[in-house]
Structure formats: C-alpha cells, structure tokens
Motif scaffolding. Structure first.
Motif, PDB file in Angstrom:
ATOM      1  N   PRO A 138       3.236  11.027 -10.935  1.00  0.00           N
ATOM      2  CA  PRO A 138       1.796  11.263 -11.090  1.00  0.00           C
ATOM      3  C   PRO A 138       1.292  11.182 -12.528  1.00  0.00           C
ATOM      4  N   HIS A 139       2.135  11.527 -13.493  1.00  0.00           N
ATOM      5  CA  HIS A 139       1.686  11.472 -14.887  1.00  0.00           C
ATOM      6  C   HIS A 139       1.530  10.029 -15.346  1.00  0.00           C
ATOM      7  N   PHE A 140       2.485   9.177 -14.976  1.00  0.00           N
ATOM      8  CA  PHE A 140       2.357   7.768 -15.334  1.00  0.00           C
ATOM      9  C   PHE A 140       1.232   7.106 -14.539  1.00  0.00           C
ATOM     10  N   TYR A 141       0.999   7.563 -13.309  1.00  0.00           N
ATOM     11  CA  TYR A 141      -0.134   7.065 -12.526  1.00  0.00           C
ATOM     12  C   TYR A 141      -1.440   7.359 -13.272  1.00  0.00           C
ATOM     13  N   ARG A 142      -1.570   8.575 -13.794  1.00  0.00           N
ATOM     14  CA  ARG A 142      -2.788   8.938 -14.523  1.00  0.00           C
ATOM     15  C   ARG A 142      -2.917   8.133 -15.821  1.00  0.00           C
ATOM     16  N   VAL A 143      -1.799   7.806 -16.433  1.00  0.00           N
ATOM     17  CA  VAL A 143      -1.844   6.933 -17.618  1.00  0.00           C
ATOM     18  C   VAL A 143      -2.360   5.566 -17.209  1.00  0.00           C
ATOM     19  N   GLY A 156       0.814  -1.207   0.000  1.00  0.00           N
ATOM     20  CA  GLY A 156       0.000   0.000   0.000  1.00  0.00           C
ATOM     21  C   GLY A 156       0.848   1.258   0.000  1.00  0.00           C
ATOM     22  N   LEU A 157       1.926   1.243   0.773  1.00  0.00           N
ATOM     23  CA  LEU A 157       2.825   2.396   0.813  1.00  0.00           C
ATOM     24  C   LEU A 157       3.561   2.559  -0.514  1.00  0.00           C
ATOM     25  N   ALA A 158       3.928   1.439  -1.131  1.00  0.00           N
ATOM     26  CA  ALA A 158       4.599   1.494  -2.435  1.00  0.00           C
ATOM     27  C   ALA A 158       3.664   2.059  -3.497  1.00  0.00           C
ATOM     28  N   TYR A 159       2.395   1.718  -3.410  1.00  0.00           N
ATOM     29  CA  TYR A 159       1.386   2.242  -4.350  1.00  0.00           C
ATOM     30  C   TYR A 159       1.378   3.763  -4.303  1.00  0.00           C
ATOM     31  N   ARG A 160       1.279   4.316  -3.089  1.00  0.00           N
ATOM     32  CA  ARG A 160       1.232   5.770  -2.942  1.00  0.00           C
ATOM     33  C   ARG A 160       2.541   6.415  -3.358  1.00  0.00           C
ATOM     34  N   GLU A 171      -5.457  12.831  -2.887  1.00  0.00           N
ATOM     35  CA  GLU A 171      -4.215  13.557  -2.621  1.00  0.00           C
ATOM     36  C   GLU A 171      -3.663  14.203  -3.883  1.00  0.00           C
ATOM     37  N   LEU A 172      -3.584  13.446  -4.966  1.00  0.00           N
ATOM     38  CA  LEU A 172      -3.059  14.001  -6.213  1.00  0.00           C
ATOM     39  C   LEU A 172      -3.939  15.116  -6.757  1.00  0.00           C
ATOM     40  N   GLY A 173      -5.210  15.046  -6.472  1.00  0.00           N
ATOM     41  CA  GLY A 173      -6.124  16.093  -6.909  1.00  0.00           C
ATOM     42  C   GLY A 173      -6.085  17.330  -6.029  1.00  0.00           C
ATOM     43  N   GLY A 174      -5.265  17.299  -4.970  1.00  0.00           N
ATOM     44  CA  GLY A 174      -5.156  18.443  -4.070  1.00  0.00           C
ATOM     45  C   GLY A 174      -6.382  18.638  -3.195  1.00  0.00           C
ATOM     46  N   LEU A 175      -7.124  17.569  -2.961  1.00  0.00           N
ATOM     47  CA  LEU A 175      -8.375  17.669  -2.221  1.00  0.00           C
ATOM     48  C   LEU A 175      -8.246  17.352  -0.735  1.00  0.00           C
ATOM     49  N   LEU A 176      -7.043  17.020  -0.293  1.00  0.00           N
ATOM     50  CA  LEU A 176      -6.817  16.739   1.128  1.00  0.00           C
ATOM     51  C   LEU A 176      -5.891  17.793   1.714  1.00  0.00           C
ATOM     52  N   PRO A 177      -6.105  18.151   2.971  1.00  0.00           N
ATOM     53  CA  PRO A 177      -5.283  19.208   3.571  1.00  0.00           C
ATOM     54  C   PRO A 177      -3.898  18.700   3.974  1.00  0.00           C
ATOM     55  N   ALA A 179       2.295  15.346   6.234  1.00  0.00           N
ATOM     56  CA  ALA A 179       0.973  15.070   6.793  1.00  0.00           C
ATOM     57  C   ALA A 179       0.232  14.049   5.931  1.00  0.00           C
ATOM     58  N   ALA A 180       0.369  14.154   4.621  1.00  0.00           N
ATOM     59  CA  ALA A 180      -0.299  13.215   3.716  1.00  0.00           C
ATOM     60  C   ALA A 180       0.230  11.799   3.916  1.00  0.00           C
ATOM     61  N   THR A 181       1.535  11.668   4.076  1.00  0.00           N
ATOM     62  CA  THR A 181       2.136  10.353   4.299  1.00  0.00           C
ATOM     63  C   THR A 181       1.621   9.746   5.593  1.00  0.00           C
ATOM     64  N   ALA A 182       1.615  10.536   6.662  1.00  0.00           N
ATOM     65  CA  ALA A 182       1.158  10.045   7.964  1.00  0.00           C
ATOM     66  C   ALA A 182      -0.323   9.664   7.914  1.00  0.00           C
ATOM     67  N   ARG A 183      -1.139  10.511   7.280  1.00  0.00           N
ATOM     68  CA  ARG A 183      -2.570  10.238   7.184  1.00  0.00           C
ATOM     69  C   ARG A 183      -2.809   8.945   6.401  1.00  0.00           C
ATOM     70  N   TYR A 184      -2.120   8.811   5.296  1.00  0.00           N
ATOM     71  CA  TYR A 184      -2.296   7.640   4.432  1.00  0.00           C
ATOM     72  C   TYR A 184      -1.992   6.357   5.210  1.00  0.00           C
ATOM     73  N   GLU A 185      -0.837   6.313   5.866  1.00  0.00           N
ATOM     74  CA  GLU A 185      -0.472   5.102   6.612  1.00  0.00           C
ATOM     75  C   GLU A 185      -1.451   4.848   7.744  1.00  0.00           C
ATOM     76  N   SER A 186      -1.870   5.901   8.428  1.00  0.00           N
ATOM     77  CA  SER A 186      -2.817   5.754   9.526  1.00  0.00           C
ATOM     78  C   SER A 186      -4.142   5.165   9.039  1.00  0.00           C
ATOM     79  N   VAL A 187      -4.640   5.665   7.916  1.00  0.00           N
ATOM     80  CA  VAL A 187      -5.906   5.158   7.383  1.00  0.00           C
ATOM     81  C   VAL A 187      -5.750   3.699   6.953  1.00  0.00           C
ATOM     82  N   LEU A 188      -4.636   3.355   6.318  1.00  0.00           N
ATOM     83  CA  LEU A 188      -4.430   1.965   5.922  1.00  0.00           C
ATOM     84  C   LEU A 188      -4.383   1.048   7.130  1.00  0.00           C
TER      85      LEU A 188
END
Length: 193
Positions: free
Chosen positions: A91-96, A80-84, A162-168, A173-182
């Motif tokens: 991000p461009h290849f992610y969108r592809v 999960g962490l590798a995915y993020r 996160e990539l859409g800039g929709l999280l604060p 903070a994004a890394t910590a939030r992501y791992e916490s939610v997982l």
C-alpha cells in the motif's frame, strides 16, 4: 540498506506526501544515518525519484506476472486482480505510484505526459484492445483507450476505497466483492467505450 531506505521513504510519503519526506527522518526510520542517504542516492530529490521508480517497477512486475491465457477476457480480469493484489500487498508503494504527484519523474521537471502514456497503462490498453478485437469490434483501435480509462477508473476507485477503510468486510469479503464488481461492470465498460 537501499531497500530499507526506499521502504521507509514510501511509508513517509504514504503518511504525509512527498513534501513531508526529510532525509533525517527517513534515515532514522531505516535504522541508519543521513549520510547513508546521501551516499546511496545523492540527496532527497534523488531519493524521491528512486522511490517513484521503485514503485513503478514493482507495479509493472506485478502486472507482468498476471497469468496469460488464450482468453482475452480472463487475461483482462487477471490484470485487474493483479492491480488490487499489488496495492493491498504494497500500500505504501501504491500511494507513491498514485499519489499527489508522479515520483518516477525527476522532481525538478513537471510530468508532461499523462499517466495514460505510461507502459503500465499500455498493458491495460492492449488487454482491452484484445477483448474488443476478439469480440469482433471493428473499431477496437479507437475504443481501446476509452475502455482502458474506464476500467482503470473502476479498479483504482475500488482499491482506493478499500485501502482507505471505506468498504465493509474483511479481506476475503473485499476480494470477492472486487472480483464480482469487475466481472459485472467490466463488460459494460468495454461495450460502451
């Protein structure tokens, strides 16, 4: 030159989708001529196919590089962490990879198989299966697909937001939030699959 063209194409797709890609624009962005695209790829369709294949290969390499231990739960978290990490780094290849249509398939043929048949999904499914089996689930085989689908939805949704800039918050903070939610939601998804 090939790498620059693939990168320029991934950026163009990220901005406007595959239909917005033109050979001339990609060549200009890569600092070359349209003839280089034709020489290296044969044309626009082959270029789109190549950028889709490149995205899939990079994503698979990122998952393969996730650490493996004797703890299936930690291994699943590492995926999960590798995915993020891959999505944030590329991000461009992610969108592809996860855009409006799969580009690792020939563009003149629709994709017949769902994404759950991809090798990268099977990596997640196998990791979920290992956690279920280690937890003594007698029906691990039947539940692994549902668990993997739920886990994928969780990580994909968080990354997309996160990539859409929709999280604060900043990157830390994004890394910590992501791992916490997982860590909080993952066990529930596995239990209820």
């Amino acid at each position: 030159m090939r790498a620059r063209l693939l990168d320029a194409t991934s950026r163009a797709i990220s901005r406007g989708g595959p239909d917005a890609v033109t050979v001339r624009d990609v060549a200009r962005a890569a600092g070359t001529s349209a003839s280089a695209v034709y020489s290296l790829f044969g044309g626009r369709d082959a270029l789109l196919h190549a950028v889709g294949a490149e995205a899939a290969a990079r994503f698979a390499a990122s998952l393969a590089a996730a650490p493996r231990t004797d703890d299936p739960g930690e291994d699943l978290l590492a995926l999960g962490l590798a995915y993020r990490r891959w999505a944030v780094d590329e991000p461009h290849f992610y969108r592809v990879m996860f855009g409006p249509r799969p580009l690792d398939e020939p563009v003149d043929e629709p994709a017949d198989a769902p994404a759950t048949q991809d090798a990268t999904f099977r990596v997640l499914r196998d990791a979920a299966h290992a956690v279920l089996r280690a937890g003594g689930a007698p029906d691990a085989d039947e539940r692994a697909d549902r668990a993997a689908e739920g886990l994928w939805a969780l990580v994909h949704g968080l990354v997309d937001l996160e990539l859409g800039g929709l999280l604060p918050g900043d990157a830390e903070a994004a890394t910590a939030r992501y791992e916490s939610v997982l860590r909080a939601a993952g066990p529930g998804i596995l239990r209820d699959a």
